[in-house]
Design a protein around this motif. Structure first.
Motif, PDB file in Angstrom:
ATOM      1  N   GLU A 126      53.042  33.729  42.674  1.00 22.28           N
ATOM      2  CA  GLU A 126      53.332  33.755  44.103  1.00 22.28           C
ATOM      3  C   GLU A 126      54.604  34.560  44.389  1.00 22.28           C
ATOM      4  OE1 GLU A 126      52.155  32.293  47.044  1.00 22.28           O
ATOM      5  OE2 GLU A 126      50.294  31.519  46.205  1.00 22.28           O
ATOM      6  N   ASN A 153      48.249  35.798  45.520  1.00 21.82           N
ATOM      7  CA  ASN A 153      47.766  34.540  46.080  1.00 21.82           C
ATOM      8  C   ASN A 153      47.287  33.668  44.927  1.00 21.82           C
ATOM      9  OD1 ASN A 153      48.153  35.393  48.753  1.00 21.82           O
ATOM     10  ND2 ASN A 153      46.124  36.339  48.830  1.00 21.82           N
ATOM     11  N   ARG A 193      42.495  35.312  54.633  1.00 21.76           N
ATOM     12  CA  ARG A 193      41.921  35.800  53.393  1.00 21.76           C
ATOM     13  C   ARG A 193      41.987  34.737  52.311  1.00 21.76           C
ATOM     14  NH1 ARG A 193      43.863  41.156  49.991  1.00 21.76           N
ATOM     15  NH2 ARG A 193      42.411  40.907  48.277  1.00 21.76           N
ATOM     16  N   ARG A 194      43.130  34.055  52.221  1.00 19.71           N
ATOM     17  CA  ARG A 194      43.276  33.008  51.204  1.00 19.71           C
ATOM     18  C   ARG A 194      42.312  31.864  51.474  1.00 19.71           C
ATOM     19  NH1 ARG A 194      48.988  30.595  49.399  1.00 19.71           N
ATOM     20  NH2 ARG A 194      49.152  32.750  48.730  1.00 19.71           N
ATOM     21  N   ALA A 238      46.045  26.114  47.475  1.00 21.66           N
ATOM     22  CA  ALA A 238      47.331  26.787  47.425  1.00 21.66           C
ATOM     23  C   ALA A 238      48.442  25.794  47.132  1.00 21.66           C
ATOM     24  CB  ALA A 238      47.602  27.493  48.751  1.00 21.66           C
ATOM     25  N   ASP A 248      48.847  40.208  47.497  1.00 18.33           N
ATOM     26  CA  ASP A 248      47.646  39.596  48.076  1.00 18.33           C
ATOM     27  C   ASP A 248      46.446  39.550  47.127  1.00 18.33           C
ATOM     28  OD1 ASP A 248      48.848  39.028  50.552  1.00 18.33           O
ATOM     29  OD2 ASP A 248      48.494  41.076  51.235  1.00 18.33           O
ATOM     30  N   ASP A 297      44.110  37.671  44.690  1.00 18.73           N
ATOM     31  CA  ASP A 297      43.767  36.277  44.410  1.00 18.73           C
ATOM     32  C   ASP A 297      43.688  36.064  42.905  1.00 18.73           C
ATOM     33  OD1 ASP A 297      43.490  35.527  47.128  1.00 18.73           O
ATOM     34  OD2 ASP A 297      41.496  36.440  47.167  1.00 18.73           O
ATOM     35  N   THR A 355      43.332  32.928  40.149  1.00 19.86           N
ATOM     36  CA  THR A 355      43.071  31.503  39.963  1.00 19.86           C
ATOM     37  C   THR A 355      43.706  31.024  38.664  1.00 19.86           C
ATOM     38  OG1 THR A 355      40.980  31.715  41.133  1.00 19.86           O
ATOM     39  CG2 THR A 355      41.292  29.735  39.810  1.00 19.86           C
ATOM     40  N   ALA A 404      38.907  32.945  50.381  1.00 19.00           N
ATOM     41  CA  ALA A 404      38.803  32.965  48.918  1.00 19.00           C
ATOM     42  C   ALA A 404      38.683  31.561  48.367  1.00 19.00           C
ATOM     43  CB  ALA A 404      40.028  33.669  48.318  1.00 19.00           C
ATOM     44  N   ALA A 405      39.461  30.652  48.908  1.00 18.99           N
ATOM     45  CA  ALA A 405      39.411  29.269  48.434  1.00 18.99           C
ATOM     46  C   ALA A 405      38.059  28.642  48.732  1.00 18.99           C
ATOM     47  CB  ALA A 405      40.526  28.448  49.100  1.00 18.99           C
ATOM     48  N   ILE A 432      45.656  30.618  43.327  1.00 20.93           N
ATOM     49  CA  ILE A 432      44.707  29.571  43.673  1.00 20.93           C
ATOM     50  C   ILE A 432      44.740  28.512  42.582  1.00 20.93           C
ATOM     51  CG2 ILE A 432      42.280  29.031  44.125  1.00 20.93           C
ATOM     52  CD1 ILE A 432      41.987  31.948  45.091  1.00 20.93           C
TER      53      ILE A 432
END
Length: 317
Positions: free
Chosen positions: A68, A73, A3-4, A25, A43, A45, A47, A7-8, A75
């Protein structure tokens, strides 16, 4: 992790046209300490952005580490070139969380001509206006205040009993030959620079030498000038054993660091305010100067500097 990574990848695609570089990350695992996992942030996201200078990058990593630890998550979109670009990234939704300075918000983004002298009043004014006009929330400000100041060496200050700009003024009236200043070219002529501060305190200048901002610190340490224009949280202050003189008449604008977010994002995840509060509360000029010094003077990686500080404070393990 899938998932990360997705997303990235999507964020890289979305920001590429704007010239923003995504580092997906943190380069190490973050385990909770006093900042505990928050179920509502698990979880999610988020940024985190920053401008492209040391202090901002360190602050960005502190936010990422805190988020974190809370289970989000984080970013990494730190190191955005220029204040206007980083601000646009926040307003436009490319960045969710970003440290900003009250004076920058008030003067640069909101277009006001005059700063407000007191820290709290400046914070309250910018937070109210930015929310109403742009939907940006400013979380409670930290004691980090990256404003202008005059500095001299610790040895020179101790020899002449200098702790404030008023002390400097009294000293220079008695010893005008000592009034040798190193400043940036712009600061030398700007109304909110040398002309204004001289009027406020009433000191004369025997000689002014102009440098780039980074060169002033070494010029001070090397005795090229007795006094110099500095930024109050620069790591070279500690690295070169300089003393910042207090602006006791509060001439210079206030630049307290505060976490900023879009209101709609904070409304979705109000827990972010509680996660960031202890980090903001633990920061002051002494702390951030040391962190900046470790990067700019000692040559350490800003992510590792931020991680070690968060571990030392018990926020993460």
């Amino acid at each position: 992790m899938k998932r990360r990574a997705l997303a990235a990848a999507l964020l890289v695609f979305a920001t590429a046209a704007c010239g923003l570089d995504v580092n997906a990350a943190l380069p190490f695992e973050v385990r909770p300490g006093s900042i505990r996992p928050v179920p509502e942030l698990a979880d999610v996201d988020i940024t985190v952005g920053s401008k492209d200078f040391t202090e901002q990058i360190v602050l960005g990593y502190l936010a990422e580490l805190a988020l974190e630890a809370a289970g989000a998550n984080a970013i990494d979109l730190t190191n955005i070139s220029g204040s206007n670009s980083s601000r646009y990234a926040l307003v436009d939704g490319q960045v969710d969380v970003q440290w900003e300075y009250t004076g920058t918000g008030w003067l640069s983004y909101l277009g006001n001509d005059k700063p407000i002298p007191e820290e709290k009043a400046q914070y309250e004014a910018v937070s109210k206006a930015d929310l109403a006009r742009n939907g940006i929330v400013w979380l409670p400000y930290s004691e980090v205040n990256n404003t202008y100041a005059f500095a001299t060496t610790e040895s020179y200050a101790a020899e002449h009993g200098l702790t404030t700009n008023s002390d400097m003024t009294r000293f220079l009236r008695q010893h005008p030959e000592e009034a040798v200043f190193c400043v940036e070219t712009e600061f030398a002529s700007r109304p909110d620079g040398m002309p204004g501060v001289r009027r406020t305190y009433g000191f004369d200048v025997t000689r002014t030498k102009t440098f780039g901002a980074g060169a002033i610190y070494s010029a001070l340490a090397g005795g090229t000038c007795n006094f110099g224009e500095v930024f109050t949280t620069d790591g070279r202050i500690a690295g070169l054993h300089l003393r910042v003189l207090a602006d006791d008449r509060k001439f210079f604008p206030q630049y307290n660091a505060s976490v900023t977010l879009r209101k709609e994002f904070l409304d979705r995840y109000p827990q972010i305010a509680d996660v960031m509060a202890p980090v903001s509360d633990a920061l002051d000029n002494k702390e951030i100067i040391e962190l900046n010094k470790q990067v700019d003077v000692d040559g350490r990686d800003p992510a590792k500097v931020a991680r070690d500080w968060m571990i030392a404070k018990g926020f993460i393990n």
